[in-house]
Motif scaffolding. Structure first.
Motif, PDB file in Angstrom:
ATOM      1  N   ALA A 183       0.925  -1.267  -0.218  1.00 11.54           N
ATOM      2  CA  ALA A 183      -0.040   0.009   0.080  1.00 11.54           C
ATOM      3  C   ALA A 183       0.976   1.260  -0.051  1.00 11.54           C
ATOM      4  O   ALA A 183       1.079   2.016   1.154  1.00 11.54           O
ATOM      5  CB  ALA A 183      -1.126  -0.068   1.223  1.00 11.54           C
ATOM      6  N   ASN A 184       1.519   1.523  -1.086  1.00 14.12           N
ATOM      7  CA  ASN A 184       2.288   2.689  -1.212  1.00 14.12           C
ATOM      8  C   ASN A 184       1.793   3.763  -2.185  1.00 14.12           C
ATOM      9  O   ASN A 184       2.500   4.634  -2.722  1.00 14.12           O
ATOM     10  CB  ASN A 184       3.916   1.989  -1.877  1.00 14.12           C
ATOM     11  CG  ASN A 184       3.619   1.528  -3.173  1.00 14.12           C
ATOM     12  OD1 ASN A 184       2.344   1.361  -3.703  1.00 14.12           O
ATOM     13  ND2 ASN A 184       4.806   1.328  -3.752  1.00 14.12           N
ATOM     14  N   ARG A 185       0.455   3.771  -2.282  1.00 15.64           N
ATOM     15  CA  ARG A 185       0.010   4.755  -2.900  1.00 15.64           C
ATOM     16  C   ARG A 185      -1.400   5.085  -2.199  1.00 15.64           C
ATOM     17  O   ARG A 185      -1.935   4.136  -1.188  1.00 15.64           O
ATOM     18  CB  ARG A 185      -0.151   4.525  -4.414  1.00 15.64           C
ATOM     19  CG  ARG A 185      -0.798   3.105  -4.686  1.00 15.64           C
ATOM     20  CD  ARG A 185      -0.600   2.991  -6.357  1.00 15.64           C
ATOM     21  NE  ARG A 185      -0.855   1.431  -6.601  1.00 15.64           N
ATOM     22  CZ  ARG A 185      -2.074   1.080  -6.600  1.00 15.64           C
ATOM     23  NH1 ARG A 185      -3.149   1.778  -6.890  1.00 15.64           N
ATOM     24  NH2 ARG A 185      -2.311  -0.159  -7.182  1.00 15.64           N
ATOM     25  N   PRO A 186      -2.190   5.931  -2.723  1.00 13.58           N
ATOM     26  CA  PRO A 186      -3.631   6.224  -1.916  1.00 13.58           C
ATOM     27  C   PRO A 186      -4.652   4.956  -1.847  1.00 13.58           C
ATOM     28  O   PRO A 186      -4.487   4.194  -2.803  1.00 13.58           O
ATOM     29  CB  PRO A 186      -4.289   7.375  -2.765  1.00 13.58           C
ATOM     30  CG  PRO A 186      -2.945   8.241  -3.317  1.00 13.58           C
ATOM     31  CD  PRO A 186      -2.053   7.174  -3.750  1.00 13.58           C
ATOM     32  N   PHE A 187      -5.116   4.786  -0.741  1.00 19.88           N
ATOM     33  CA  PHE A 187      -5.904   3.590  -0.476  1.00 19.88           C
ATOM     34  C   PHE A 187      -7.027   4.111   0.459  1.00 19.88           C
ATOM     35  O   PHE A 187      -7.148   5.017   1.008  1.00 19.88           O
ATOM     36  CB  PHE A 187      -5.187   2.271   0.371  1.00 19.88           C
ATOM     37  CG  PHE A 187      -4.340   2.764   1.465  1.00 19.88           C
ATOM     38  CD1 PHE A 187      -5.079   2.814   2.749  1.00 19.88           C
ATOM     39  CD2 PHE A 187      -3.154   3.461   1.448  1.00 19.88           C
ATOM     40  CE1 PHE A 187      -4.653   2.902   3.760  1.00 19.88           C
ATOM     41  CE2 PHE A 187      -2.728   3.697   2.855  1.00 19.88           C
ATOM     42  CZ  PHE A 187      -3.377   3.441   3.983  1.00 19.88           C
ATOM     43  N   PHE A 188      -8.181   3.208   0.287  1.00 20.70           N
ATOM     44  CA  PHE A 188      -9.353   3.174   1.271  1.00 20.70           C
ATOM     45  C   PHE A 188      -9.263   2.378   2.325  1.00 20.70           C
ATOM     46  O   PHE A 188      -8.652   1.140   2.035  1.00 20.70           O
ATOM     47  CB  PHE A 188     -10.549   2.996   0.310  1.00 20.70           C
ATOM     48  CG  PHE A 188     -10.921   4.110  -0.564  1.00 20.70           C
ATOM     49  CD1 PHE A 188     -11.870   4.976  -0.559  1.00 20.70           C
ATOM     50  CD2 PHE A 188     -10.119   4.068  -2.006  1.00 20.70           C
ATOM     51  CE1 PHE A 188     -12.193   5.971  -1.336  1.00 20.70           C
ATOM     52  CE2 PHE A 188     -10.430   5.060  -2.650  1.00 20.70           C
ATOM     53  CZ  PHE A 188     -11.124   6.127  -2.588  1.00 20.70           C
ATOM     54  N   PHE A 189      -9.910   2.344   3.466  1.00 21.51           N
ATOM     55  CA  PHE A 189     -10.215   1.488   4.436  1.00 21.51           C
ATOM     56  C   PHE A 189     -11.327   1.299   5.085  1.00 21.51           C
ATOM     57  O   PHE A 189     -12.262   2.476   5.082  1.00 21.51           O
ATOM     58  CB  PHE A 189      -8.944   1.449   5.471  1.00 21.51           C
ATOM     59  CG  PHE A 189      -9.133   2.966   6.411  1.00 21.51           C
ATOM     60  CD1 PHE A 189      -9.851   2.740   7.522  1.00 21.51           C
ATOM     61  CD2 PHE A 189      -8.460   4.079   6.127  1.00 21.51           C
ATOM     62  CE1 PHE A 189     -10.276   4.026   8.137  1.00 21.51           C
ATOM     63  CE2 PHE A 189      -8.774   5.039   6.755  1.00 21.51           C
ATOM     64  CZ  PHE A 189      -9.666   5.135   7.864  1.00 21.51           C
ATOM     65  N   VAL A 190     -12.064   0.262   5.687  1.00 17.56           N
ATOM     66  CA  VAL A 190     -13.168   0.213   6.355  1.00 17.56           C
ATOM     67  C   VAL A 190     -12.696  -0.858   7.784  1.00 17.56           C
ATOM     68  O   VAL A 190     -12.148  -1.571   7.493  1.00 17.56           O
ATOM     69  CB  VAL A 190     -14.217  -0.551   5.347  1.00 17.56           C
ATOM     70  CG1 VAL A 190     -15.399  -0.766   6.252  1.00 17.56           C
ATOM     71  CG2 VAL A 190     -14.429   0.108   3.994  1.00 17.56           C
TER      72      VAL A 190
END
Length: 210
Positions: A183-190
């Motif tokens: 995850a070395n770039r923009p990501f979403f999380f829940v």
């Protein structure tokens, strides 16, 4: 009036602090910054399709999980699909795999004025004609003037230093990975309550620690 939700949990399989290392994280504008990236190899629920790659990290409380979504395309195009309904539909497609995961430590906080958002959703009477008089000892007209939303989240290896040396962690790190997810770039999380399928927190991380 204040309404607060507090969430504090430890990972079921903590990251080893000793292998956390600086790596580049690529920002939306194409530039890069160095961040501390946590690493582990473990048996985790994993999903990949034409839109994203995703992995689910369990907490000690098995009813709770943190799901990372790494979009394959521009995050802006994925954001419109990142809805409650879609997230719950994708949830049934996860399969267990041995995942070599790299995830940045991050701590985010923000303050948002949501009065106009609530108004657009149809919440209007509370700002003018609603009767809140029974909440006060004095007989006076009261209405809601403004609504602000404050958020804070911190994600690190474990929450406690001692957890980094657990035997389960050492065993998991020896697994041969089937997939690698960085995850070395923009990501979403829940953050989800798996028992009730309630989505407790949702977020988009474009620039960790900013």
């Amino acid at each position: 009036m204040v309404n607060a939700v507090c969430f504090q949990e430890k990972w079921a399989m903590p990251f080893d602090r000793h292998v956390t290392a600086e790596e580049h994280f690529f920002l939306p504008d194409g530039s890069a910054k160095k961040l501390l990236m946590m690493k582990q190899t473990a048996r985790l629920d994993y999903l990949e399709n034409e839109l994203f790659r995703a992995v689910k990290l369990p907490y000690e409380d098995k009813h709770l999980s943190f799901t990372l979504f790494l979009p394959k395309k521009k995050p802006d195009s994925f954001m419109s699909l990142f809805t409650n309904q879609n997230i719950k539909a994708w949830d049934s497609a996860f399969q267990p795999k041995t995942v070599k995961l790299s995830l940045p430590r991050f701590a985010l906080k923000g303050k948002y004025n949501v009065k106009h958002v609530l108004h657009d959703m149809g919440v209007k009477s509370v700002f003018s004609e609603a009767d809140f008089s029974r909440m006060f000892t004095e007989d006076r007209g009261v209405s809601i003037d403004d609504v602000n939303h404050h958020t804070f989240i911190k994600v690190d290896e474990s929450g406690t230093e001692a957890a980094a040396a657990s035997s389960a962690e050492i065993v998991e790190s020896a697994l041969a990975p089937e997939v690698t997810l960085t995850a070395n770039r923009p990501f979403f999380f829940v953050i989800t309550d798996e028992q009730t399928t309630s989505l407790l927190f949702l977020g988009f991380v474009a620039n960790p620690n900013e």
